[in-house]
Design an enzyme around this catalytic site. Structure first.
Site, PDB file in Angstrom:
ATOM      1  NE  ARG A 232      -1.894   5.121   1.896  1.00 21.73           N
ATOM      2  CZ  ARG A 232      -2.553   4.237   1.169  1.00 21.73           C
ATOM      3  NH1 ARG A 232      -3.636   3.662   1.664  1.00 21.73           N
ATOM      4  NH2 ARG A 232      -2.165   3.925  -0.054  1.00 21.73           N
TER       5      ARG A 232
ATOM      6  NE  ARG B  69      12.448 -12.672  -4.044  1.00 16.62           N
ATOM      7  CZ  ARG B  69      12.848 -11.488  -4.488  1.00 16.62           C
ATOM      8  NH1 ARG B  69      13.072 -10.493  -3.648  1.00 16.62           N
ATOM      9  NH2 ARG B  69      13.033 -11.293  -5.776  1.00 16.62           N
TER      10      ARG B  69
ATOM     11  CG  ASP C 144       9.063  16.693  -1.125  1.00 17.27           C
ATOM     12  OD1 ASP C 144       7.906  16.959  -0.742  1.00 17.27           O
ATOM     13  OD2 ASP C 144       9.327  16.354  -2.304  1.00 17.27           O
ATOM     14  CG  LEU C 145       6.793  19.113   5.301  1.00 19.45           C
ATOM     15  CD1 LEU C 145       6.653  18.005   6.326  1.00 19.45           C
ATOM     16  CD2 LEU C 145       7.187  20.426   5.990  1.00 19.45           C
TER      17      LEU C 145
ATOM     18  CD  GLN D 125      -2.988  -0.633   2.422  1.00 20.32           C
ATOM     19  OE1 GLN D 125      -2.540  -0.602   3.564  1.00 20.32           O
ATOM     20  NE2 GLN D 125      -4.266  -0.445   2.176  1.00 20.32           N
TER      21      GLN D 125
ATOM     22  CG  HIS E 218      -0.504  13.409  -1.334  1.00 24.66           C
ATOM     23  ND1 HIS E 218      -1.780  13.882  -1.591  1.00 24.66           N
ATOM     24  CD2 HIS E 218      -0.388  12.247  -2.035  1.00 24.66           C
ATOM     25  CE1 HIS E 218      -2.398  13.049  -2.412  1.00 24.66           C
ATOM     26  NE2 HIS E 218      -1.582  12.051  -2.692  1.00 24.66           N
TER      27      HIS E 218
ATOM     28  CB  SER F 171      17.650  -7.427  -1.111  1.00 25.28           C
ATOM     29  OG  SER F 171      17.616  -8.409  -2.127  1.00 25.28           O
TER      30      SER F 171
ATOM     31  CG  HIS G 220       1.745   7.315  -0.842  1.00 25.93           C
ATOM     32  ND1 HIS G 220       0.889   8.396  -0.817  1.00 25.93           N
ATOM     33  CD2 HIS G 220       1.081   6.296  -0.231  1.00 25.93           C
ATOM     34  CE1 HIS G 220      -0.232   8.056  -0.206  1.00 25.93           C
ATOM     35  NE2 HIS G 220      -0.142   6.790   0.161  1.00 25.93           N
ATOM     36  NE  ARG G 221       3.131   6.178  -9.302  1.00 23.67           N
ATOM     37  CZ  ARG G 221       1.803   6.215  -9.179  1.00 23.67           C
ATOM     38  NH1 ARG G 221       1.188   5.310  -8.433  1.00 23.67           N
ATOM     39  NH2 ARG G 221       1.105   7.129  -9.795  1.00 23.67           N
TER      40      ARG G 221
END
Length: 302
Positions: free
Chosen positions: A223, A196, A212-213, A109, A218, A122, A113-114
Protein backbone atom coordinates in the site's frame (compact mmCIF):
# COMPACT_ATOMS: atom_id res chain seq x y z
CA UNK A 1 -13.79 17.79 11.66
CA UNK A 2 -10.65 15.73 12.30
CA UNK A 3 -11.35 14.75 15.90
CA UNK A 4 -14.47 15.12 17.97
CA UNK A 5 -14.14 17.26 21.11
CA UNK A 6 -14.55 14.07 23.15
CA UNK A 7 -11.69 12.34 21.30
CA UNK A 8 -9.40 15.35 21.70
CA UNK A 9 -10.22 15.55 25.40
CA UNK A 10 -9.36 11.86 25.79
CA UNK A 11 -6.03 12.36 23.99
CA UNK A 12 -5.14 15.38 26.14
CA UNK A 13 -5.92 13.45 29.32
CA UNK A 14 -3.88 10.41 28.27
CA UNK A 15 -0.86 12.46 27.21
CA UNK A 16 -0.94 14.52 30.39
CA UNK A 17 -0.86 11.45 32.62
CA UNK A 18 2.22 9.35 31.76
CA UNK A 19 2.64 6.06 33.62
CA UNK A 20 5.76 4.29 34.84
CA UNK A 21 6.24 0.87 33.24
CA UNK A 22 8.68 -2.04 33.26
CA UNK A 23 7.91 -3.05 29.69
CA UNK A 24 10.02 -2.14 26.67
CA UNK A 25 9.43 1.42 25.50
CA UNK A 26 10.34 2.84 22.11
CA UNK A 27 11.08 6.57 22.62
CA UNK A 28 10.31 7.40 18.99
CA UNK A 29 6.87 5.82 19.22
CA UNK A 30 6.08 7.47 22.55
CA UNK A 31 5.99 10.81 20.77
CA UNK A 32 3.38 9.47 18.32
CA UNK A 33 1.24 7.83 21.00
CA UNK A 34 -2.39 9.03 20.89
CA UNK A 35 -1.62 11.93 18.51
CA UNK A 36 -3.81 12.08 15.39
CA UNK A 37 -1.89 12.46 12.12
CA UNK A 38 -4.16 14.06 9.47
CA UNK A 39 -4.72 12.13 6.25
CA UNK A 40 -6.87 13.26 3.29
CA UNK A 41 -9.50 15.91 4.02
CA UNK A 42 -11.16 14.49 7.17
CA UNK A 43 -9.16 11.36 7.98
CA UNK A 44 -6.40 10.55 10.44
CA UNK A 45 -4.22 7.79 11.87
CA UNK A 46 -3.23 7.67 15.53
CA UNK A 47 -1.39 5.10 17.64
CA UNK A 48 -3.44 3.76 20.53
CA UNK A 49 -0.93 1.21 21.82
CA UNK A 50 2.13 -0.79 20.80
CA UNK A 51 4.20 -3.69 22.07
CA UNK A 52 7.86 -4.47 21.51
CA UNK A 53 10.77 -2.78 19.76
CA UNK A 54 13.85 -3.72 17.73
CA UNK A 55 15.28 -5.56 20.74
CA UNK A 56 12.14 -7.71 21.01
CA UNK A 57 12.70 -8.94 17.44
CA UNK A 58 16.27 -9.96 18.26
CA UNK A 59 15.25 -11.52 21.56
CA UNK A 60 12.74 -13.76 19.79
CA UNK A 61 15.21 -14.68 17.06
CA UNK A 62 17.92 -15.66 19.53
CA UNK A 63 15.54 -17.89 21.45
CA UNK A 64 14.94 -19.66 18.16
CA UNK A 65 18.49 -19.77 16.85
CA UNK A 66 20.43 -20.20 20.08
CA UNK A 67 23.51 -18.41 21.35
CA UNK A 68 25.48 -18.52 18.13
CA UNK A 69 23.94 -15.47 16.55
CA UNK A 70 24.46 -13.25 19.57
CA UNK A 71 28.23 -13.55 19.48
CA UNK A 72 28.42 -13.02 15.72
CA UNK A 73 25.97 -10.27 14.85
CA UNK A 74 24.77 -7.08 16.44
CA UNK A 75 21.05 -6.36 16.64
CA UNK A 76 20.85 -4.35 13.41
CA UNK A 77 22.82 -7.00 11.53
CA UNK A 78 20.61 -9.77 12.87
CA UNK A 79 17.46 -7.89 11.87
CA UNK A 80 18.79 -7.37 8.35
CA UNK A 81 19.59 -11.10 8.17
CA UNK A 82 16.04 -11.98 9.25
CA UNK A 83 14.53 -9.61 6.70
CA UNK A 84 16.86 -10.73 3.93
CA UNK A 85 16.00 -14.40 4.42
CA UNK A 86 12.25 -13.89 4.95
CA UNK A 87 12.22 -15.05 8.59
CA UNK A 88 8.86 -13.71 9.70
CA UNK A 89 8.21 -15.04 13.21
CA UNK A 90 10.55 -12.67 15.13
CA UNK A 91 8.80 -9.65 13.57
CA UNK A 92 5.47 -10.99 14.82
CA UNK A 93 6.64 -10.28 18.39
CA UNK A 94 5.92 -6.57 17.88
CA UNK A 95 2.34 -5.29 17.62
CA UNK A 96 0.63 -1.97 17.08
CA UNK A 97 -2.96 -0.79 17.54
CA UNK A 98 -4.13 2.11 15.40
CA UNK A 99 -7.24 4.27 15.38
CA UNK A 100 -7.98 5.13 11.75
CA UNK A 101 -10.58 7.41 10.23
CA UNK A 102 -10.97 6.71 6.52
CA UNK A 103 -13.45 6.72 3.63
CA UNK A 104 -15.51 3.54 3.30
CA UNK A 105 -14.10 2.71 -0.17
CA UNK A 106 -10.57 2.87 1.30
CA UNK A 107 -11.67 0.66 4.20
CA UNK A 108 -12.95 -1.94 1.71
CA UNK A 109 -9.46 -2.12 0.17
CA UNK A 110 -7.76 -2.10 3.56
CA UNK A 111 -9.86 -4.96 4.97
CA UNK A 112 -8.48 -7.25 2.28
CA UNK A 113 -5.47 -7.58 4.60
CA UNK A 114 -7.05 -10.27 6.75
CA UNK A 115 -4.17 -10.71 9.21
CA UNK A 116 -5.28 -8.03 11.68
CA UNK A 117 -7.90 -7.52 14.38
CA UNK A 118 -10.51 -4.91 13.44
CA UNK A 119 -13.38 -3.25 15.24
CA UNK A 120 -15.28 -0.70 13.12
CA UNK A 121 -17.64 2.11 14.06
CA UNK A 122 -21.14 0.68 13.77
CA UNK A 123 -23.71 2.53 11.69
CA UNK A 124 -26.30 0.09 13.04
CA UNK A 125 -26.04 1.67 16.47
CA UNK A 126 -24.71 5.16 15.77
CA UNK A 127 -25.39 7.92 13.28
CA UNK A 128 -22.60 8.62 10.80
CA UNK A 129 -21.25 12.16 10.55
CA UNK A 130 -21.76 14.30 7.46
CA UNK A 131 -18.16 13.89 6.34
CA UNK A 132 -17.27 12.80 2.83
CA UNK A 133 -13.98 12.47 1.01
CA UNK A 134 -13.87 14.98 -1.83
CA UNK A 135 -10.62 14.70 -3.83
CA UNK A 136 -8.36 17.64 -4.50
CA UNK A 137 -8.54 18.74 -8.16
CA UNK A 138 -5.09 17.29 -8.90
CA UNK A 139 -6.34 13.86 -7.75
CA UNK A 140 -9.15 13.78 -10.31
CA UNK A 141 -7.86 11.62 -13.12
CA UNK A 142 -9.26 9.76 -16.11
CA UNK A 143 -9.15 5.99 -16.42
CA UNK A 144 -5.73 4.68 -17.43
CA UNK A 145 -5.59 3.32 -20.97
CA UNK A 146 -2.90 0.74 -20.05
CA UNK A 147 -3.98 -0.31 -16.54
CA UNK A 148 -7.53 -1.38 -15.75
CA UNK A 149 -7.08 -0.48 -12.08
CA UNK A 150 -5.12 2.73 -12.48
CA UNK A 151 -5.43 6.39 -13.33
CA UNK A 152 -4.40 8.32 -16.39
CA UNK A 153 -4.24 12.03 -17.14
CA UNK A 154 -5.60 14.53 -14.60
CA UNK A 155 -8.95 16.02 -15.57
CA UNK A 156 -8.82 19.70 -16.47
CA UNK A 157 -11.03 22.78 -16.48
CA UNK A 158 -14.77 22.40 -16.90
CA UNK A 159 -14.71 18.60 -16.72
CA UNK A 160 -12.88 18.62 -13.38
CA UNK A 161 -15.28 21.24 -12.00
CA UNK A 162 -18.28 19.21 -13.19
CA UNK A 163 -17.01 16.02 -11.52
CA UNK A 164 -16.30 17.81 -8.23
CA UNK A 165 -19.78 19.33 -8.23
CA UNK A 166 -21.34 15.90 -8.83
CA UNK A 167 -19.36 14.37 -5.97
CA UNK A 168 -20.30 17.14 -3.56
CA UNK A 169 -23.97 17.39 -4.51
CA UNK A 170 -24.53 13.62 -4.54
CA UNK A 171 -22.89 13.29 -1.11
CA UNK A 172 -25.02 16.06 0.39
CA UNK A 173 -28.22 14.75 -1.21
CA UNK A 174 -27.58 11.21 0.08
CA UNK A 175 -26.92 12.49 3.60
CA UNK A 176 -30.02 14.70 3.55
CA UNK A 177 -32.09 11.65 2.65
CA UNK A 178 -30.30 9.57 5.31
CA UNK A 179 -31.23 12.12 7.97
CA UNK A 180 -34.81 12.30 6.67
CA UNK A 181 -35.19 8.52 6.78
CA UNK A 182 -33.89 8.04 10.35
CA UNK A 183 -35.71 11.06 11.79
CA UNK A 184 -38.41 10.17 14.32
CA UNK A 185 -40.12 13.55 14.13
CA UNK A 186 -43.70 12.86 13.03
CA UNK A 187 -42.79 9.35 11.86
CA UNK A 188 -41.37 6.11 13.17
CA UNK A 189 -38.12 6.58 11.25
CA UNK A 190 -36.24 3.93 9.30
CA UNK A 191 -33.80 1.71 11.24
CA UNK A 192 -30.23 2.98 11.08
CA UNK A 193 -29.00 -0.37 9.82
CA UNK A 194 -31.22 0.08 6.75
CA UNK A 195 -30.85 3.83 6.21
CA UNK A 196 -27.05 3.52 5.96
CA UNK A 197 -27.31 1.59 2.68
CA UNK A 198 -28.20 4.85 0.92
CA UNK A 199 -24.88 6.49 1.80
CA UNK A 200 -22.07 6.65 -0.78
CA UNK A 201 -18.70 4.93 -0.42
CA UNK A 202 -16.86 8.22 0.15
CA UNK A 203 -18.43 8.75 3.60
CA UNK A 204 -15.97 8.39 6.48
CA UNK A 205 -15.90 5.49 8.90
CA UNK A 206 -13.52 4.73 11.80
CA UNK A 207 -11.95 1.62 13.22
CA UNK A 208 -9.38 0.23 15.60
CA UNK A 209 -6.86 -1.91 13.71
CA UNK A 210 -4.35 -4.12 15.55
CA UNK A 211 -1.62 -5.96 13.65
CA UNK A 212 1.80 -7.51 14.23
CA UNK A 213 4.87 -6.01 12.58
CA UNK A 214 5.37 -8.82 10.06
CA UNK A 215 1.87 -8.41 8.64
CA UNK A 216 2.10 -4.63 8.89
CA UNK A 217 5.22 -4.71 6.73
CA UNK A 218 3.29 -6.79 4.18
CA UNK A 219 0.51 -4.18 4.20
CA UNK A 220 3.00 -1.33 3.80
CA UNK A 221 4.93 -3.08 1.02
CA UNK A 222 1.77 -3.19 -1.06
CA UNK A 223 0.00 0.00 0.00
CA UNK A 224 2.98 2.37 0.27
CA UNK A 225 4.06 1.35 -3.22
CA UNK A 226 3.82 3.99 -5.93
CA UNK A 227 1.36 1.78 -7.83
CA UNK A 228 -1.13 1.68 -4.94
CA UNK A 229 -4.23 3.84 -5.11
CA UNK A 230 -3.44 7.33 -3.84
CA UNK A 231 -6.18 7.37 -1.20
CA UNK A 232 -4.85 4.30 0.62
CA UNK A 233 -1.20 5.08 -0.13
CA UNK A 234 -1.28 8.29 1.91
CA UNK A 235 -2.47 6.31 4.93
CA UNK A 236 0.33 3.79 4.42
CA UNK A 237 2.88 6.59 4.14
CA UNK A 238 1.66 8.12 7.40
CA UNK A 239 2.02 4.74 9.11
CA UNK A 240 5.52 4.33 7.63
CA UNK A 241 6.62 7.50 9.45
CA UNK A 242 5.39 6.06 12.75
CA UNK A 243 6.98 2.64 12.20
CA UNK A 244 10.30 4.28 11.26
CA UNK A 245 10.39 5.91 14.70
CA UNK A 246 9.12 2.79 16.49
CA UNK A 247 11.54 0.13 15.15
CA UNK A 248 14.23 2.03 13.22
CA UNK A 249 16.47 -0.98 12.56
CA UNK A 250 13.58 -3.17 11.36
CA UNK A 251 12.13 -0.37 9.24
CA UNK A 252 15.54 0.32 7.69
CA UNK A 253 15.85 -3.34 6.70
CA UNK A 254 12.27 -3.33 5.38
CA UNK A 255 12.92 -0.19 3.36
CA UNK A 256 16.07 -1.70 1.87
CA UNK A 257 14.89 -5.23 1.10
CA UNK A 258 11.17 -4.74 0.47
CA UNK A 259 10.24 -1.15 -0.44
CA UNK A 260 13.45 -0.47 -2.36
CA UNK A 261 14.29 -4.04 -3.35
CA UNK A 262 13.13 -6.30 -6.17
CA UNK A 263 12.30 -9.99 -6.49
CA UNK A 264 13.63 -11.80 -9.55
CA UNK A 265 12.35 -15.03 -11.08
CA UNK A 266 14.68 -17.80 -12.19
CA UNK A 267 14.28 -16.59 -15.79
CA UNK A 268 15.13 -13.04 -14.74
CA UNK A 269 18.29 -14.19 -12.95
CA UNK A 270 19.36 -16.17 -16.02
CA UNK A 271 18.84 -13.09 -18.21
CA UNK A 272 20.89 -10.98 -15.79
CA UNK A 273 23.74 -13.51 -15.96
CA UNK A 274 23.65 -13.41 -19.75
CA UNK A 275 23.66 -9.59 -19.73
CA UNK A 276 26.60 -9.46 -17.32
CA UNK A 277 28.46 -11.81 -19.63
CA UNK A 278 27.98 -9.27 -22.42
CA UNK A 279 25.30 -11.20 -24.31
CA UNK A 280 22.46 -9.15 -25.87
CA UNK A 281 19.10 -10.28 -24.47
CA UNK A 282 15.68 -9.42 -25.85
CA UNK A 283 12.16 -10.19 -24.70
CA UNK A 284 11.77 -12.68 -27.55
CA UNK A 285 14.66 -14.87 -26.36
CA UNK A 286 14.24 -14.25 -22.63
CA UNK A 287 11.48 -16.79 -22.06
CA UNK A 288 9.36 -14.04 -20.44
CA UNK A 289 6.01 -12.62 -21.46
CA UNK A 290 5.81 -8.99 -22.54
CA UNK A 291 4.44 -8.00 -19.13
CA UNK A 292 7.21 -9.86 -17.28
CA UNK A 293 9.85 -8.32 -19.53
CA UNK A 294 8.49 -4.80 -18.92
CA UNK A 295 8.66 -5.34 -15.17
CA UNK A 296 12.15 -6.86 -15.44
CA UNK A 297 13.44 -3.87 -17.41
CA UNK A 298 11.89 -1.46 -14.91
CA UNK A 299 13.55 -3.32 -12.03
CA UNK A 300 17.02 -3.09 -13.58
CA UNK A 301 16.54 0.50 -14.74
CA UNK A 302 16.37 -0.10 -18.49
Amino acid sequence: MLLTPEQQEEIDQLRSNPQLTLRAVAPGMEDHLYRAKPVLDHGFVRVIDYMGDDAAICQAARVSYGKGTKSVQNDAGLIRYLMRHWHSTPFEMCEIKLHVKLPVFVARQWIRHRTANVNEYSARYSILDREFYIPEPDSLAAQSVVNNQGRGQVLQGAEAARVLEILKSDSDRAYDNYEAMISDEGQDGLARELARMNLPANIYTQWYWKVDLHNLFHFLRLRADSHAQYEIRVYAEAICEMVRDWVPAAYGAFEDYRLGGAVFSAKSVECLKRMLAGEPVTQEDSGMSKGEWREFEAAIGR
